[in-house]
Scaffold this motif. Structure first.
Motif, PDB file in Angstrom:
ATOM      1  N   SER A 214     -16.355  -7.268   4.713  1.00  0.00           N
ATOM      2  CA  SER A 214     -15.531  -6.180   5.260  1.00  0.00           C
ATOM      3  C   SER A 214     -14.572  -5.597   4.218  1.00  0.00           C
ATOM      4  O   SER A 214     -14.580  -5.994   3.055  1.00  0.00           O
ATOM      5  CB  SER A 214     -14.757  -6.716   6.460  1.00  0.00           C
ATOM      6  N   MET A 215     -13.716  -4.677   4.657  1.00  0.00           N
ATOM      7  CA  MET A 215     -12.774  -3.971   3.768  1.00  0.00           C
ATOM      8  C   MET A 215     -11.800  -4.952   3.102  1.00  0.00           C
ATOM      9  O   MET A 215     -11.361  -5.912   3.734  1.00  0.00           O
ATOM     10  CB  MET A 215     -11.990  -2.947   4.607  1.00  0.00           C
ATOM     11  N   SER A 216     -11.435  -4.685   1.849  1.00  0.00           N
ATOM     12  CA  SER A 216     -10.494  -5.574   1.145  1.00  0.00           C
ATOM     13  C   SER A 216      -9.077  -5.401   1.716  1.00  0.00           C
ATOM     14  O   SER A 216      -8.732  -4.335   2.243  1.00  0.00           O
ATOM     15  CB  SER A 216     -10.485  -5.249  -0.342  1.00  0.00           C
ATOM     16  N   SER A 217      -8.271  -6.445   1.557  1.00  0.00           N
ATOM     17  CA  SER A 217      -6.897  -6.357   2.061  1.00  0.00           C
ATOM     18  C   SER A 217      -6.073  -5.359   1.229  1.00  0.00           C
ATOM     19  O   SER A 217      -5.128  -4.759   1.747  1.00  0.00           O
ATOM     20  CB  SER A 217      -6.232  -7.728   2.083  1.00  0.00           C
ATOM     21  N   GLU A 218      -6.456  -5.155  -0.033  1.00  0.00           N
ATOM     22  CA  GLU A 218      -5.739  -4.175  -0.872  1.00  0.00           C
ATOM     23  C   GLU A 218      -5.952  -2.759  -0.332  1.00  0.00           C
ATOM     24  O   GLU A 218      -5.020  -1.974  -0.210  1.00  0.00           O
ATOM     25  CB  GLU A 218      -6.234  -4.231  -2.328  1.00  0.00           C
ATOM     26  N   LYS A 219      -7.223  -2.444  -0.014  1.00  0.00           N
ATOM     27  CA  LYS A 219      -7.542  -1.120   0.535  1.00  0.00           C
ATOM     28  C   LYS A 219      -6.861  -0.937   1.897  1.00  0.00           C
ATOM     29  O   LYS A 219      -6.308   0.135   2.199  1.00  0.00           O
ATOM     30  CB  LYS A 219      -9.077  -0.997   0.668  1.00  0.00           C
ATOM     31  N   ALA A 220      -6.916  -2.012   2.706  1.00  0.00           N
ATOM     32  CA  ALA A 220      -6.287  -1.944   4.033  1.00  0.00           C
ATOM     33  C   ALA A 220      -4.790  -1.665   3.891  1.00  0.00           C
ATOM     34  O   ALA A 220      -4.233  -0.833   4.626  1.00  0.00           O
ATOM     35  CB  ALA A 220      -6.510  -3.258   4.790  1.00  0.00           C
ATOM     36  N   ALA A 221      -4.156  -2.332   2.916  1.00  0.00           N
ATOM     37  CA  ALA A 221      -2.706  -2.151   2.721  1.00  0.00           C
ATOM     38  C   ALA A 221      -2.383  -0.688   2.390  1.00  0.00           C
ATOM     39  O   ALA A 221      -1.428  -0.113   2.923  1.00  0.00           O
ATOM     40  CB  ALA A 221      -2.213  -3.068   1.604  1.00  0.00           C
ATOM     41  N   GLU A 222      -3.215  -0.096   1.542  1.00  0.00           N
ATOM     42  CA  GLU A 222      -2.997   1.300   1.141  1.00  0.00           C
ATOM     43  C   GLU A 222      -3.063   2.227   2.374  1.00  0.00           C
ATOM     44  O   GLU A 222      -2.220   3.115   2.546  1.00  0.00           O
ATOM     45  CB  GLU A 222      -4.108   1.658   0.163  1.00  0.00           C
ATOM     46  N   ILE A 223      -4.080   2.002   3.214  1.00  0.00           N
ATOM     47  CA  ILE A 223      -4.254   2.846   4.406  1.00  0.00           C
ATOM     48  C   ILE A 223      -3.093   2.650   5.384  1.00  0.00           C
ATOM     49  O   ILE A 223      -2.555   3.600   5.962  1.00  0.00           O
ATOM     50  CB  ILE A 223      -5.610   2.528   5.090  1.00  0.00           C
ATOM     51  N   ILE A 224      -2.692   1.392   5.531  1.00  0.00           N
ATOM     52  CA  ILE A 224      -1.603   1.079   6.478  1.00  0.00           C
ATOM     53  C   ILE A 224      -0.289   1.731   6.023  1.00  0.00           C
ATOM     54  O   ILE A 224       0.407   2.382   6.809  1.00  0.00           O
ATOM     55  CB  ILE A 224      -1.441  -0.456   6.619  1.00  0.00           C
TER      56      ILE A 224
END
Ligand SMILES: NC(=O)c1ccc[n+]([C@@H]2O[C@H](COP(=O)([O-])OP(=O)(O)OC[C@H]3O[C@@H](n4cnc5c(N)ncnc54)[C@H](OP(=O)(O)O)[C@@H]3O)[C@@H](O)[C@H]2O)c1
Length: 265
Positions: A214-224
């Motif tokens: 699934s999506m990386s936590s780094e990418k998720a953090a950026e979106i959040i």
């Protein structure tokens, strides 16, 4: 979009996964971060991976499951940074067990950690934001905060409870200039399933295959963070599994069919 530099963020569950991603993203943007979770050593490692001055962060261990009164720790934050601009309630535990196999103690542990711990902290920070005349509070829910799903009964219930609480909080505090965001991850590549608990309270201890791809936590953090800075009320983050949220809303019969077919791990 507002600037992150010099704003103060308090992030729970900052020792790993999404919380670690959020903390490092904000620190790189020159924000000030209070990092909380149970494990102080892991929190320290999160900041040690970056070259930052101690003035920019505060390690503040806490256990959401046992959080009754957090006035003292809130004072520690104010002593260091004088204000709190963003509270990101991210810490939590998941579940991998059938209702029929889950001890009530496990249901209670998940509610204490994911819901009540978050409520205690939010209630301690809210008056500070009201006095400041501004603030932003976010809670990390889940797609299963939008619908029930196999092996997630208490977890899903704890996330549904967050929606009720934080939507009420938002409605009550518009005039106080306090924003509220619900963050709704699908699957993010973290160790969450490893630390999930099973019916007798033991740790599940496996990385689910669905998690690993699934999506990386780094990418998720950026979106959040982008969603928060744009004052979004709901921030969906993840991959194609997010479709289930829309299917549940617009095609409930199809959702009920799929929820018994889709892999729960
Ligand atoms: N990853 C996903 O696919 C996904 C999907 C939907 C929702 N979420 C939500 O995203 C949030 C972050 O999860 P993650 O995926 O990043 O998992 P993770 O890597 O396991 O992170 C969970 C964090 O919560 C902290 N935590 C757990 N119990 C705690 C307690 N009693 N008191 C204080 N802190 C506690 C952990 O730190 P310590 O062990 O140091 O306390 C850790 O920092 C959770 O709320 C989770 O429900 C994740």
């Amino acid at each position: 979009m507002q600037k992150i530099e010099n704003t103060v963020w308090w992030i729970t569950g900052a020792s790993s996964g999404i919380g670690k991603g959020l903390a490092q993203f904000i620190l790189r943007k020159k924000g000030k971060v209070v990092l909380s979770s149970r494990n102080a050593e892991s929190l320290q490692k999160v900041v040690d991976e970056l070259q930052i001055a101690t003035e920019q962060y505060l390690i503040l261990p806490l256990d959401l499951e046992k959080l009754d009164d957090c006035q003292i720790i809130v004072e520690q934050v104010l002593n260091k940074f004088s204000r709190i601009d963003y509270l990101i309630n991210n810490g939590g535990i998941s579940q991998r067990s059938l209702v029929s196999e889950t001890n009530l103690a496990v249901d209670r542990k998940i509610m204490e950690t994911n819901f009540f711990g978050t409520v205690v902290l939010t209630k301690a920070v809210l008056p500070i934001m009201i006095t400041q005349g501004s603030g932003h509070i976010a809670a990390v829910s889940s797609v299963v905060g939008k619908f029930g799903f196999p092996l997630r009964s208490a977890y899903s219930a704890s996330k549904h409870a967050l929606h009720g609480f934080f939507e009420s909080l938002r409605a009550e505090n518009k005039a106080n200039n306090i924003y509220v965001s619900l963050i709704i991850p699908g699957r993010i590549n973290t160790a969450i399933s490893n630390y999930a608990i099973i019916g007798d309270g033991k740790v599940y201890g496996k990385l689910d295959p669905g998690q690993a791809n699934s999506m990386s936590s780094e990418k998720a953090a950026e979106i959040i963070v982008s969603g928060i800075m744009h004052h979004k009320k709901e921030i969906l983050v993840g991959g194609k599994e997010l479709l289930m949220v829309h299917i549940r809303r617009w095609f409930p019969s199809l959702f009920y069919y799929l929820s018994t077919k889709v892999s729960a791990t």
